[in-house]
Write a protein that holds these residues in place. Structure first.
Motif, mmCIF file in Angstrom:
data_model
loop_
_atom_site.group_PDB
_atom_site.id
_atom_site.type_symbol
_atom_site.label_atom_id
_atom_site.label_comp_id
_atom_site.label_asym_id
_atom_site.label_seq_id
_atom_site.Cartn_x
_atom_site.Cartn_y
_atom_site.Cartn_z
ATOM 1 N N ASP A 125 3.123 -12.026 -17.904
ATOM 2 C CA ASP A 125 3.750 -10.717 -17.703
ATOM 3 C C ASP A 125 2.736 -9.653 -17.249
ATOM 4 O OD1 ASP A 125 2.387 -10.460 -20.097
ATOM 5 O OD2 ASP A 125 4.060 -9.562 -21.184
ATOM 6 N N TYR A 126 1.483 -10.057 -17.005
ATOM 7 C CA TYR A 126 0.437 -9.135 -16.549
ATOM 8 C C TYR A 126 0.810 -8.555 -15.192
ATOM 9 C CZ TYR A 126 -4.135 -7.569 -14.881
ATOM 10 O OH TYR A 126 -5.169 -6.823 -14.383
ATOM 11 N N GLN A 127 0.704 -7.248 -15.053
ATOM 12 C CA GLN A 127 0.994 -6.557 -13.798
ATOM 13 C C GLN A 127 -0.232 -5.758 -13.373
ATOM 14 O OE1 GLN A 127 3.845 -6.771 -11.904
ATOM 15 N NE2 GLN A 127 4.357 -8.377 -13.352
ATOM 16 N N LEU A 159 0.812 -1.216 0.000
ATOM 17 C CA LEU A 159 0.000 0.000 0.000
ATOM 18 C C LEU A 159 0.848 1.269 0.000
ATOM 19 C CD1 LEU A 159 -2.833 -1.141 2.430
ATOM 20 C CD2 LEU A 159 -2.881 -1.055 -0.073
ATOM 21 N N GLN A 160 2.090 1.157 0.403
ATOM 22 C CA GLN A 160 2.968 2.325 0.379
ATOM 23 C C GLN A 160 3.378 2.684 -1.039
ATOM 24 O OE1 GLN A 160 6.067 1.122 3.076
ATOM 25 N NE2 GLN A 160 5.003 1.996 4.839
ATOM 26 N N THR A 161 3.597 1.658 -1.868
ATOM 27 C CA THR A 161 4.015 1.910 -3.250
ATOM 28 C C THR A 161 2.870 1.716 -4.237
ATOM 29 O OG1 THR A 161 4.732 -0.378 -3.561
ATOM 30 C CG2 THR A 161 6.388 1.217 -2.771
ATOM 31 N N ASP A 162 1.713 1.302 -3.735
ATOM 32 C CA ASP A 162 0.527 1.078 -4.574
ATOM 33 C C ASP A 162 0.797 0.035 -5.661
ATOM 34 O OD1 ASP A 162 -2.207 1.649 -4.943
ATOM 35 O OD2 ASP A 162 -1.760 2.987 -6.610
ATOM 36 N N THR A 163 1.496 -1.048 -5.272
ATOM 37 C CA THR A 163 1.812 -2.110 -6.217
ATOM 38 C C THR A 163 1.220 -3.439 -5.758
ATOM 39 O OG1 THR A 163 3.924 -2.534 -5.122
ATOM 40 C CG2 THR A 163 3.960 -1.067 -7.031
ATOM 41 N N VAL A 164 0.917 -4.284 -6.744
ATOM 42 C CA VAL A 164 0.380 -5.614 -6.482
ATOM 43 C C VAL A 164 1.269 -6.618 -7.200
ATOM 44 C CG1 VAL A 164 -1.600 -7.150 -6.793
ATOM 45 C CG2 VAL A 164 -1.968 -4.737 -6.342
ATOM 46 N N ILE A 165 1.549 -7.729 -6.551
ATOM 47 C CA ILE A 165 2.314 -8.806 -7.161
ATOM 48 C C ILE A 165 1.472 -10.069 -7.093
ATOM 49 C CG2 ILE A 165 4.387 -10.229 -7.027
ATOM 50 C CD1 ILE A 165 5.720 -7.817 -5.580
ATOM 51 N N THR A 188 -1.655 -17.559 -9.691
ATOM 52 C CA THR A 188 -2.768 -16.603 -9.655
ATOM 53 C C THR A 188 -3.053 -16.083 -11.053
ATOM 54 O OG1 THR A 188 -2.280 -15.978 -7.375
ATOM 55 C CG2 THR A 188 -3.579 -14.421 -8.661
ATOM 56 N N LYS A 189 -2.001 -15.790 -11.802
ATOM 57 C CA LYS A 189 -2.184 -15.329 -13.184
ATOM 58 C C LYS A 189 -2.818 -16.417 -14.032
ATOM 59 C CE LYS A 189 1.601 -12.064 -12.852
ATOM 60 N NZ LYS A 189 2.942 -11.699 -13.308
ATOM 61 N N THR A 190 -2.421 -17.660 -13.822
ATOM 62 C CA THR A 190 -3.013 -18.780 -14.554
ATOM 63 C C THR A 190 -4.486 -18.928 -14.192
ATOM 64 O OG1 THR A 190 -0.894 -19.933 -14.645
ATOM 65 C CG2 THR A 190 -2.893 -21.277 -14.944
#
Length: 71
Positions: free
Chosen positions: A59-61, A39-45, A50-52
């Motif tokens: 390569d979806y981000q 939440l500090q950098t507003d990024t999701v990994i 999960t992508k499958t």
């Protein structure tokens, strides 16, 4: 706690010579994904599984809003 984290995320070779972490192997074998949000950098990994599961390219981000909308 750091030792457990290192064990789960340290890369190793599989039978087919693929380099995976222990968590990647578990997720692949039992078809359960994982994700992290900073939440500090507003990024999701998202993990590869999960992508499958969500049928997106590896390569979806996702951003935070998109990531939350999937759930």
């Amino acid at each position: 706690m750091k030792e457990l984290y290192n064990q789960l995320f340290q890369k190793h070779k599989t039978k087919d010579n693929t380099s995976l972490t222990y968590m990647d192997s578990l997720q692949r074998d039992i078809a359960i994904g994982s994700w992290e949000v900073n939440l500090q950098t507003d990024t999701v990994i998202w993990s590869a599984m999960t992508k499958t599961i969500h049928e997106v390219e590896q390569d979806y981000q996702p951003n935070v809003k998109e990531g939350v909308n999937f759930f």
